[in-house]
Enzyme design. Sequence first.
Site, PDB file in Angstrom:
ATOM      1  N   CYS A  59      28.935  43.923  35.930  1.00  0.00           N
ATOM      2  CA  CYS A  59      30.020  44.893  36.080  1.00  0.00           C
ATOM      3  C   CYS A  59      30.673  45.208  34.742  1.00  0.00           C
ATOM      4  CB  CYS A  59      31.077  44.349  37.046  1.00  0.00           C
ATOM      5  SG  CYS A  59      32.471  45.482  37.295  1.00  0.00           S
ATOM      6  N   CYS A  65      39.030  42.681  34.512  1.00  0.00           N
ATOM      7  CA  CYS A  65      39.460  42.611  35.907  1.00  0.00           C
ATOM      8  C   CYS A  65      39.531  41.153  36.352  1.00  0.00           C
ATOM      9  CB  CYS A  65      38.484  43.384  36.798  1.00  0.00           C
ATOM     10  SG  CYS A  65      38.840  43.271  38.560  1.00  0.00           S
ATOM     11  N   CYS A  68      36.934  38.966  39.530  1.00  0.00           N
ATOM     12  CA  CYS A  68      35.719  38.158  39.405  1.00  0.00           C
ATOM     13  C   CYS A  68      35.854  37.199  38.223  1.00  0.00           C
ATOM     14  CB  CYS A  68      34.490  39.044  39.198  1.00  0.00           C
ATOM     15  SG  CYS A  68      34.050  40.052  40.632  1.00  0.00           S
ATOM     16  N   CYS A 142      33.238  48.949  41.623  1.00  0.00           N
ATOM     17  CA  CYS A 142      33.504  47.603  42.139  1.00  0.00           C
ATOM     18  C   CYS A 142      32.237  47.130  42.851  1.00  0.00           C
ATOM     19  CB  CYS A 142      34.701  47.600  43.084  1.00  0.00           C
ATOM     20  SG  CYS A 142      35.094  45.939  43.708  1.00  0.00           S
ATOM     21  N   GLN A 242      38.327  39.354  58.333  1.00  0.00           N
ATOM     22  CA  GLN A 242      37.464  38.665  57.392  1.00  0.00           C
ATOM     23  C   GLN A 242      36.819  39.705  56.472  1.00  0.00           C
ATOM     24  OE1 GLN A 242      37.501  35.540  56.987  1.00  0.00           O
ATOM     25  NE2 GLN A 242      38.413  34.807  58.897  1.00  0.00           N
ATOM     26  N   PHE A 269      46.357  30.631  65.207  1.00  0.00           N
ATOM     27  CA  PHE A 269      46.315  31.632  64.130  1.00  0.00           C
ATOM     28  C   PHE A 269      45.160  32.602  64.426  1.00  0.00           C
ATOM     29  CE2 PHE A 269      47.673  27.535  62.360  1.00  0.00           C
ATOM     30  CZ  PHE A 269      48.910  27.839  61.812  1.00  0.00           C
ATOM     31  N   GLU A 289      49.219  33.530  67.977  1.00  0.00           N
ATOM     32  CA  GLU A 289      49.338  34.287  66.732  1.00  0.00           C
ATOM     33  C   GLU A 289      50.782  34.734  66.556  1.00  0.00           C
ATOM     34  OE1 GLU A 289      49.193  36.456  63.446  1.00  0.00           O
ATOM     35  OE2 GLU A 289      47.465  35.279  64.080  1.00  0.00           O
ATOM     36  N   ASP A 337      42.593  28.698  62.153  1.00  0.00           N
ATOM     37  CA  ASP A 337      42.234  29.420  60.928  1.00  0.00           C
ATOM     38  C   ASP A 337      43.514  29.933  60.281  1.00  0.00           C
ATOM     39  OD1 ASP A 337      41.072  30.866  58.904  1.00  0.00           O
ATOM     40  OD2 ASP A 337      40.254  32.434  60.197  1.00  0.00           O
ATOM     41  N   CYS A 363      40.531  29.123  53.929  1.00  0.00           N
ATOM     42  CA  CYS A 363      40.203  29.773  52.660  1.00  0.00           C
ATOM     43  C   CYS A 363      40.728  28.961  51.480  1.00  0.00           C
ATOM     44  CB  CYS A 363      40.783  31.184  52.626  1.00  0.00           C
ATOM     45  SG  CYS A 363      42.579  31.234  52.800  1.00  0.00           S
TER      46      CYS A 363
END
Length: 405
Positions: A59, A65, A68, A142, A242, A269, A289, A337, A363
């Site tokens: 890229c 940026c 990444c 991108c 996701q 969640f 939730e 989650d 995550c």
Amino acid sequence: MSETVQIEALGAKGDGIAPGPLYVPFALPGETVEVERRGARARPLRIVQPSAERREPPCPHFGACGGCDLQHASDELYRAFKRELVAEAFRRAGIKTEVAPLVPCAPGTRRRAVFTAVRAGPRVLLGFHQAQSHRIEDLKTCLVAVPAIEKALPLLRRLAATLIDRKRPLRLTVFAGPAGLDIAAEDAARLTHALRQSALTMALEAGLARLTVGGEVLVESRRPVVDLGGIVVEPPPGAFLQAVTGAEAQMATLVETHLEDAKAAADLFCGVGTFTLRLARHTAVHGVEGEAPALAALDKARRGAPGLKPVTSERRDLFRRPMTAKELARFDAVVFDPPRAGAEAQARELAASKVKRVAAVSCNPTTLARDAAILIEGGYALLSVTPIDQFLWSHHVEAVALFSR
């Protein structure tokens, strides 16, 4: 004054680490790098001796940026790094376990992205934050985004120039689904009649599925939908989804397989029902939730999907009021989650419960390992940990941990 340092390892955010420790961006283990020291961080000036694992970043924005971190690393090094992030988090939590190989992610597959736009004199810049900076890298391409989002960057920039407020950045959440692009703008300028008409015209000419500004739907040419394992959901504007379809499918398969024999499950969640609706094909599910629009989308999808087991839902802030061990007594399986902060309070209630099977999706390896330690202390056995990549070339990694008692 410059100096030459030897890179010994990769740090948790993808920086090379030299003795000190000294953190050197975009450096790889085994490399000799000429740097300019700035406290505990250094600016790389020249790669004196490159690693055999170094690759040419694909890229043109790489290095500026902040989206990444590791395009310059070989696939083998990159995947080992992400797997090790999860393994190290569990080791630090005092948990001995084997971590599965990373489930990889391909370029051009990210269907949801959040861009920031800012004013720079007469120009409007649109993209992601630059590395270690509040400045925005103005993206022309991108490589991680699906083609529909990458091709729409000029449109997003024009839309941002129309909607941006004079005093604050604009945020655009973009989802590319079967119906087309769904764009939600937040922190926009006040919507005058002229501004509303201008944005509406732009959205119609571009064929957007939906454009929402500050919660107000300006255009909905087609109802945005997301396919959750064959069940169609209409997500609310700016909803959490996701980021990569394939990663979601991998996570869902792990969760479904682990909980497939359950008679009653809770999805904590639950969002718009990423796991709830899949599990409901063979199990009664209760989704919990905090966001009402997400629950409304789940309920509508449930009513429109024939053949599901009973699905109930509950609006509840699980950080302030986790489901208690007593409330969990009616379930023999749970999936949770949470956001990056994890689910410490909820994990403590699970540890005190008699729920037989638990699937934890996260995550953040650090908070996942912390919550796993709580469950293990409460009598659960950790069966597996699987890292899953859906934020390609970054230091972020998903993981699914499975438990039973």
